[in-house]
Motif scaffolding. Sequence first.
Motif, PDB file in Angstrom:
ATOM      1  N   VAL A  18     -38.356  -5.694 -26.497  1.00 29.94           N
ATOM      2  CA  VAL A  18     -38.574  -7.103 -26.133  1.00 29.94           C
ATOM      3  C   VAL A  18     -40.075  -7.423 -26.202  1.00 29.94           C
ATOM      4  O   VAL A  18     -40.473  -8.485 -26.681  1.00 29.94           O
ATOM      5  CB  VAL A  18     -37.989  -7.413 -24.741  1.00 29.94           C
ATOM      6  N   ALA A  19     -40.899  -6.472 -25.768  1.00 28.23           N
ATOM      7  CA  ALA A  19     -42.354  -6.675 -25.855  1.00 28.23           C
ATOM      8  C   ALA A  19     -42.785  -6.788 -27.320  1.00 28.23           C
ATOM      9  O   ALA A  19     -43.581  -7.669 -27.678  1.00 28.23           O
ATOM     10  CB  ALA A  19     -43.094  -5.538 -25.157  1.00 28.23           C
ATOM     11  N   GLU A  20     -42.223  -5.915 -28.167  1.00 25.03           N
ATOM     12  CA  GLU A  20     -42.581  -5.935 -29.592  1.00 25.03           C
ATOM     13  C   GLU A  20     -42.141  -7.231 -30.272  1.00 25.03           C
ATOM     14  O   GLU A  20     -42.769  -7.666 -31.240  1.00 25.03           O
ATOM     15  CB  GLU A  20     -41.936  -4.747 -30.316  1.00 25.03           C
ATOM     16  N   HIS A  21     -41.049  -7.802 -29.794  1.00 27.24           N
ATOM     17  CA  HIS A  21     -40.497  -9.009 -30.431  1.00 27.24           C
ATOM     18  C   HIS A  21     -40.750 -10.274 -29.607  1.00 27.24           C
ATOM     19  O   HIS A  21     -40.132 -11.305 -29.856  1.00 27.24           O
ATOM     20  CB  HIS A  21     -38.998  -8.831 -30.682  1.00 27.24           C
ATOM     21  N   ARG A  22     -41.654 -10.178 -28.657  1.00 25.81           N
ATOM     22  CA  ARG A  22     -41.955 -11.315 -27.784  1.00 25.81           C
ATOM     23  C   ARG A  22     -42.292 -12.570 -28.584  1.00 25.81           C
ATOM     24  O   ARG A  22     -41.720 -13.645 -28.362  1.00 25.81           O
ATOM     25  CB  ARG A  22     -43.114 -10.920 -26.862  1.00 25.81           C
ATOM     26  N   GLU A  23     -43.224 -12.439 -29.540  1.00 18.44           N
ATOM     27  CA  GLU A  23     -43.662 -13.593 -30.335  1.00 18.44           C
ATOM     28  C   GLU A  23     -42.503 -14.177 -31.142  1.00 18.44           C
ATOM     29  O   GLU A  23     -42.362 -15.394 -31.261  1.00 18.44           O
ATOM     30  CB  GLU A  23     -44.773 -13.187 -31.313  1.00 18.44           C
ATOM     31  N   GLU A  24     -41.710 -13.273 -31.715  1.00 14.65           N
ATOM     32  CA  GLU A  24     -40.587 -13.733 -32.544  1.00 14.65           C
ATOM     33  C   GLU A  24     -39.594 -14.526 -31.693  1.00 14.65           C
ATOM     34  O   GLU A  24     -39.109 -15.590 -32.115  1.00 14.65           O
ATOM     35  CB  GLU A  24     -39.875 -12.525 -33.178  1.00 14.65           C
ATOM     36  N   LEU A  25     -39.300 -14.020 -30.494  1.00 12.45           N
ATOM     37  CA  LEU A  25     -38.341 -14.708 -29.620  1.00 12.45           C
ATOM     38  C   LEU A  25     -38.899 -16.044 -29.150  1.00 12.45           C
ATOM     39  O   LEU A  25     -38.169 -17.036 -29.030  1.00 12.45           O
ATOM     40  CB  LEU A  25     -37.974 -13.821 -28.429  1.00 12.45           C
ATOM     41  N   ILE A  26     -40.203 -16.082 -28.903  1.00 13.21           N
ATOM     42  CA  ILE A  26     -40.849 -17.347 -28.532  1.00 13.21           C
ATOM     43  C   ILE A  26     -40.700 -18.350 -29.668  1.00 13.21           C
ATOM     44  O   ILE A  26     -40.327 -19.508 -29.462  1.00 13.21           O
ATOM     45  CB  ILE A  26     -42.346 -17.117 -28.196  1.00 13.21           C
ATOM     46  N   GLU A  27     -40.965 -17.880 -30.891  1.00 11.24           N
ATOM     47  CA  GLU A  27     -40.914 -18.767 -32.057  1.00 11.24           C
ATOM     48  C   GLU A  27     -39.483 -19.256 -32.306  1.00 11.24           C
ATOM     49  O   GLU A  27     -39.263 -20.444 -32.587  1.00 11.24           O
ATOM     50  CB  GLU A  27     -41.485 -18.051 -33.289  1.00 11.24           C
ATOM     51  N   LEU A  28     -38.506 -18.370 -32.192  1.00 11.32           N
ATOM     52  CA  LEU A  28     -37.106 -18.793 -32.371  1.00 11.32           C
ATOM     53  C   LEU A  28     -36.741 -19.858 -31.342  1.00 11.32           C
ATOM     54  O   LEU A  28     -36.091 -20.854 -31.661  1.00 11.32           O
ATOM     55  CB  LEU A  28     -36.157 -17.592 -32.239  1.00 11.32           C
ATOM     56  N   ARG A  30     -38.814 -21.788 -29.812  1.00 14.55           N
ATOM     57  CA  ARG A  30     -39.609 -22.990 -30.048  1.00 14.55           C
ATOM     58  C   ARG A  30     -38.889 -23.895 -31.054  1.00 14.55           C
ATOM     59  O   ARG A  30     -38.947 -25.117 -30.954  1.00 14.55           O
ATOM     60  CB  ARG A  30     -40.991 -22.584 -30.584  1.00 14.55           C
ATOM     61  N   GLN A  31     -38.183 -23.261 -32.000  1.00 14.73           N
ATOM     62  CA  GLN A  31     -37.510 -24.050 -33.046  1.00 14.73           C
ATOM     63  C   GLN A  31     -36.325 -24.858 -32.502  1.00 14.73           C
ATOM     64  O   GLN A  31     -36.082 -25.978 -32.935  1.00 14.73           O
ATOM     65  CB  GLN A  31     -37.061 -23.125 -34.182  1.00 14.73           C
ATOM     66  N   ILE A  32     -35.566 -24.274 -31.566  1.00 16.11           N
ATOM     67  CA  ILE A  32     -34.382 -25.010 -31.079  1.00 16.11           C
ATOM     68  C   ILE A  32     -34.342 -25.118 -29.550  1.00 16.11           C
ATOM     69  O   ILE A  32     -33.328 -25.528 -28.988  1.00 16.11           O
ATOM     70  CB  ILE A  32     -33.059 -24.387 -31.602  1.00 16.11           C
ATOM     71  N   GLY A  33     -35.443 -24.742 -28.890  1.00 13.04           N
ATOM     72  CA  GLY A  33     -35.455 -24.823 -27.428  1.00 13.04           C
ATOM     73  C   GLY A  33     -36.836 -25.176 -26.926  1.00 13.04           C
ATOM     74  O   GLY A  33     -37.517 -26.014 -27.515  1.00 13.04           O
ATOM     75  N   ASP A  34     -37.265 -24.490 -25.879  1.00 13.93           N
ATOM     76  CA  ASP A  34     -38.561 -24.819 -25.272  1.00 13.93           C
ATOM     77  C   ASP A  34     -39.593 -23.698 -25.424  1.00 13.93           C
ATOM     78  O   ASP A  34     -40.680 -23.786 -24.855  1.00 13.93           O
ATOM     79  CB  ASP A  34     -38.375 -25.163 -23.782  1.00 13.93           C
ATOM     80  N   GLY A  35     -39.229 -22.663 -26.171  1.00 19.69           N
ATOM     81  CA  GLY A  35     -40.208 -21.636 -26.498  1.00 19.69           C
ATOM     82  C   GLY A  35     -40.511 -20.630 -25.409  1.00 19.69           C
ATOM     83  O   GLY A  35     -41.503 -19.901 -25.503  1.00 19.69           O
ATOM     84  N   ASP A  36     -39.662 -20.550 -24.385  1.00 26.38           N
ATOM     85  CA  ASP A  36     -39.979 -19.631 -23.283  1.00 26.38           C
ATOM     86  C   ASP A  36     -39.193 -18.313 -23.322  1.00 26.38           C
ATOM     87  O   ASP A  36     -39.464 -17.424 -22.513  1.00 26.38           O
ATOM     88  CB  ASP A  36     -39.750 -20.322 -21.927  1.00 26.38           C
ATOM     89  N   HIS A  37     -38.253 -18.178 -24.234  1.00 28.02           N
ATOM     90  CA  HIS A  37     -37.336 -17.031 -24.163  1.00 28.02           C
ATOM     91  C   HIS A  37     -38.048 -15.675 -24.252  1.00 28.02           C
ATOM     92  O   HIS A  37     -37.785 -14.778 -23.458  1.00 28.02           O
ATOM     93  CB  HIS A  37     -36.261 -17.144 -25.249  1.00 28.02           C
ATOM     94  N   GLY A  38     -38.973 -15.556 -25.202  1.00 29.52           N
ATOM     95  CA  GLY A  38     -39.676 -14.281 -25.359  1.00 29.52           C
ATOM     96  C   GLY A  38     -40.559 -13.949 -24.175  1.00 29.52           C
ATOM     97  O   GLY A  38     -40.609 -12.808 -23.711  1.00 29.52           O
TER      98      GLY A  38
END
Length: 209
Positions: A18-28, A30-38
């Motif tokens: 999750v730490a390694e993919h934090r940015e990716e999850l934030i970006e995903l 951001r595209q369809i939500g509020d960008g806080d998931h990562g």
Amino acid sequence: MTDVAWAVDWVRRSAQVVAEHREELIELDRQIGDGDHGENLNRGFKAVVAKLDALEAAPETVGDVLKLVATTLMSTVGGAAGPLYGTAYLRASKAAATPELDSAGVVATLEAALEGIVARGKATTGEKTMVDAWTPAVEAAVARADAGGTPAEVLAAAADAATQGAQATIPLQATKGRASYLGERSVGHLDPGARSTELILHAAAEAAA
Ligand code: ADP
Ligand code: MG
């Protein structure tokens, strides 16, 4: 062996991935939500690892480990994902109240997690949520266990099915959660919760391999 040490390793690997993919999850998100998931998940799993590190006595059951994850995620992860993952791990912990899981135990644990997510979020498949990753994962786990698969094989099948399920959210229109506010504009994006589910289930499989 899907025992207490596996469960601890699964949690640590989850935190890592999750730490390694934090940015990716934030970006995903951001595209369809509020960008806080990562950010939310990363904070939650970091808190879980800190609690694991601070334990004075080793957990006795797989369920003890999963319960620690549940309570920590519920109190540290906001948004939809905190209560959803929290409920998933809480239900899973009850299904895993034993020092070691056999293949049927792994299946029961994954089934309980999915039941928790559905009980909490009331989503069904096809609504572009983490349910679209968890559902095929559970189905694949059941099939592999019925075919005599080892716990590691059951988890590998679940993880691979979660990947397929997550990818299959891309063409879907969201009808649950924040992404549903976008209507048709949610089409063409990978659901962040389905992606994090995929990452967490691969961590489980890798810990068992
Ligand atoms: P929020 O949407 O509150 O910002 P997060 O960004 O942490 O919460 O999590 C969003 C993810 O939660 C979505 O990508 C989706 O997978 C999942 N989700 C949202 N609502 C539901 C629901 N009702 N049932 C299952 N999963 C959901
Ligand atoms: Mg969000």
